[in-house]
Scaffold this active site. Structure first.
Site: not given
Length: 638
Positions: A282, A296, A345, A348-349, A553
């Site tokens: 973050y 997430s 990722e 595509l743009g 995790y």
């Protein structure tokens, strides 16, 4: 109502037992739109965007990143684990353990890894200007770039900073090796229109474009394909970081994609709002990166994952701008094209502007924690909490290995603290008969109105007691939550003492959670023995919960010895074994880290042949020359 014996237990265990909520402060520095006249409700999502006055944002992270951040490690330059007089310390004052001596952690490292802290690997210095490979910028593209007037650089350090994310391979290479390929040029567009011009120019001259946000990728998504011979442009979105508008009545905010998490929250909280999206990265990751990786956050129970928060993403492709016209809360007009962008990722743009749902700041927040006799009891409790859909904002369960690891990061207490620690330990082991080698802890975060928080606390602690859980206080919960932001710094210290480490995650159904955790640990232990690795640590935690399953995790670290000629290859071989075990045990390829280049070879098996073809068809239509983030997700199949 909480039982009397539970209340007494919490009083014994907590260092600071308070029953009141901590108020969440906010400041109204400038007005937000709070009436229908000013709210956007009809027409194009961006029709009147530039009629408003976007608020400039002074980012915590400067354009020249290495003025503040490490060039060869995680996070701030003034924050790191160091060894002084044989004891590990943490420097700086940005985090709660700053400027503290950590003898328990020192002993933990020595016990687990048998490290000699007097023998340190000194990382290589920042390369000299003449040591960088010369940029290979196509002359026609260079001329066009100058003509656009967009800030750009071919400086070696700028190119190196944009050549990597934060995989183990990335950081290991920075400290001890050299990248086979780095970008040829870095550009910093300042707005959506400049991105349109850049992508159009790159498409015209067949120049590879790798979008770069916060640089925190752990999937190899921003690395340059070693065999790529075309000019490579790193498109850094960090200067596109404005809050374009905020609609308080409809609870919407539109921001440029380069804004990083802590800047976004600071700006929204100054007006009494929050997005609530708080991934482990973050502090440094960007809004556009969250969308591109399908991210997430730790508080997803209350605020949702990024796909739940996303209302609109404006995405620049070589074929044009992908966007929608209507801002209604739900639209049934065919497949949602945003799901092409989520998790794409950069293939595509380039995401330039993002509209998000926001919420008023909660009236209060409160931490908590629960100690369980073993990991199985904790998982069963979290399953019941999810079944009843009463999750607090965050609930995370650490296994015994991670619990002991986390406990080692605490500072030395005073005389009274030593006495209280002794009382707690006696109570747990003698009265409750918890085994120190199996017990684990769940950390909790409650947010909302005071009465809501009180109701949640009562319900959660009552459920926990059904599975042998004992309340362990607010301070332990807060320390466990904040430690999430500190753990990433430990890997840099490990590399100085022949320890390589990485994290990896998955999502899995509830009925397979325990077996997956056990299978992965067993597989790694078996493989370590076969490869002659004697000193290692593997731990896990449940970090997000859903109706049907959870996110698990893992942390895995090992110490290599001289007979291991290729420590990086050794680690990656072991991690690949763990990934194979995750998939065989019913886990997903990724929960929130994404695929990138690191996991691309497993991706086709996760989406089926028709799925691959559908994505390839979208790629060919939107990016026919394969200039965008080539190599991510689908490798080199185009």
């Amino acid at each position: 109502m909480q039982r009397k014996d539970d209340q007494e237990t919490e009083s014994i265990l907590t260092d600071q037992c308070k029953s009141t909520c901590k108020p969440v402060e906010s400041r109204n520095e400038f007005n937000h739109n709070s009436n229908k006249e000013n709210s956007v409700t009809t027409g194009s999502a961006f029709a009147n965007l530039h009629q408003r006055k976007p608020k400039p944002v002074k980012s915590v992270v400067p354009k020249n990143r290495i003025d503040l951040l490490k060039w060869n490690g995680w996070g701030y330059k003034d924050s790191q684990f160091v060894v002084k007089d044989g004891i590990i310390h943490f420097t700086g004052d940005r985090y709660p353990i700053g400027e503290l001596s950590l003898p328990y952690f020192t002993q933990f490292v020595m016990d687990v890894f048998k490290v000699d802290l007097s023998k340190r690997n000194v990382p290589q210095p920042l390369p000299a200007p003449e040591d960088f490979p010369r940029p290979a910028v196509a002359p026609e593209f260079a001329a066009g770039l100058r003509g656009l007037g967009i800030s750009h650089s071919v400086d070696g350090v700028d190119r190196l900073v944009h050549a990597h994310g934060h995989t183990l391979r990335d950081v290991f290479t920075l400290r001890q090796g050299r990248f086979e390929r780095i970008p040829d040029v870095v550009a910093w567009p300042g707005c959506h229109e400049e991105v349109v011009a850049l992508v159009r120019l790159a498409h015209e001259h067949n120049v590879v474009v790798i979008p770069f946000g916060g640089g925190t990728s752990v999937s190899g998504a921003v690395s340059c394909p070693a065999g790529e011979r075309r000019t490579i442009l790193s498109l850094d979105t960090s200067q596109m970081n404005r809050v374009l508008w905020l609609d308080g009545e409809n609870l919407l905010a539109c921001c440029e994609a380069g804004i990083i998490g802590q800047d976004l929250e600071r700006e929204l909280q100054s007006q009494g709002f929050t997005v609530g999206h708080e991934p482990d990265s973050y502090e440094f990751s960007s809004l556009g990166g969250w969308v591109a990786t399908r991210a997430s956050g730790m508080k997803k129970n209350l605020y949702g994952n990024i796909e739940d928060l996303l209302v609109h993403a404006r995405t620049v492709t070589p074929a044009g701008v992908l966007e929608k016209a209507c801002l209604a809360p739900r639209v049934s007009c065919g497949p949602d094209l945003h799901h092409l962008v989520l998790g794409s990722e950069g293939t595509l743009g380039v995401i330039t502007e993002v509209m998000l749902k926001i919420r008023p700041l909660p009236a209060c927040k409160k931490y908590g924690s629960v100690v369980f006799p073993d990991f199985e009891s904790g998982v069963r409790c979290l399953r019941e909490v999810a079944r009843k859909r009463c999750q607090p904002a965050s609930v995370r369960l650490m296994d015994n290995e991670q619990f002991r690891f986390g406990q080692s990061l605490r500072p030395v207490p005073g005389c009274l603290g030593h006495l209280l620690d002794g009382v707690k330990k006696l109570y747990l082991t003698r009265v409750k008969r918890f085994d120190p080698d199996t017990m684990c802890v769940a950390t909790l975060l409650f947010e909302g109105e005071p009465h809501q928080v009180a109701q949640q606390e009562t319900l959660i602690y009552a459920l926990a007691s059904q599975f042998g859980g004992i309340p362990a206080g607010e301070k332990n919960g807060e320390r466990g939550y904040v430690m999430t932001f500190i753990i990433a710094y430990i890997r840099d210290l490990g590399l100085e003492y022949n320890i390589v480490a990485e994290s990896f995650e998955t999502s899995v159904c509830w009925d397979r959670t325990l077996s997956l955790c056990e299978n992965v640990k067993h597989r790694l232990a078996k493989e370590c023995k076969a490869l002659g690795v004697k000193h290692y640590l593997v731990s896990c935690r449940v970090t997000q919960t859903y109706d049907s399953g959870c996110c698990v995790y893992f942390y895995f670290a090992l110490r290599w010895t001289p007979e291991h000629a290729d420590p990086l290859g050794l680690y990656e071989r072991l991690e690949e074994s763990a990934r194979e075990e995750v998939l065989a045990s019913g886990g997903s390829l990724s929960h929130h880290h994404g695929v990138g280049k690191l996991r691309a070879r497993w991706f086709p098996g996760q989406v089926s042949a028709p799925g691959v073809e559908a994505l390839l068809a979208a790629k060919r239509r939107l990016d026919p020359r394969d200039i965008l983030a080539c190599g991510n997700l689908l490798g080199s199949k185009l």
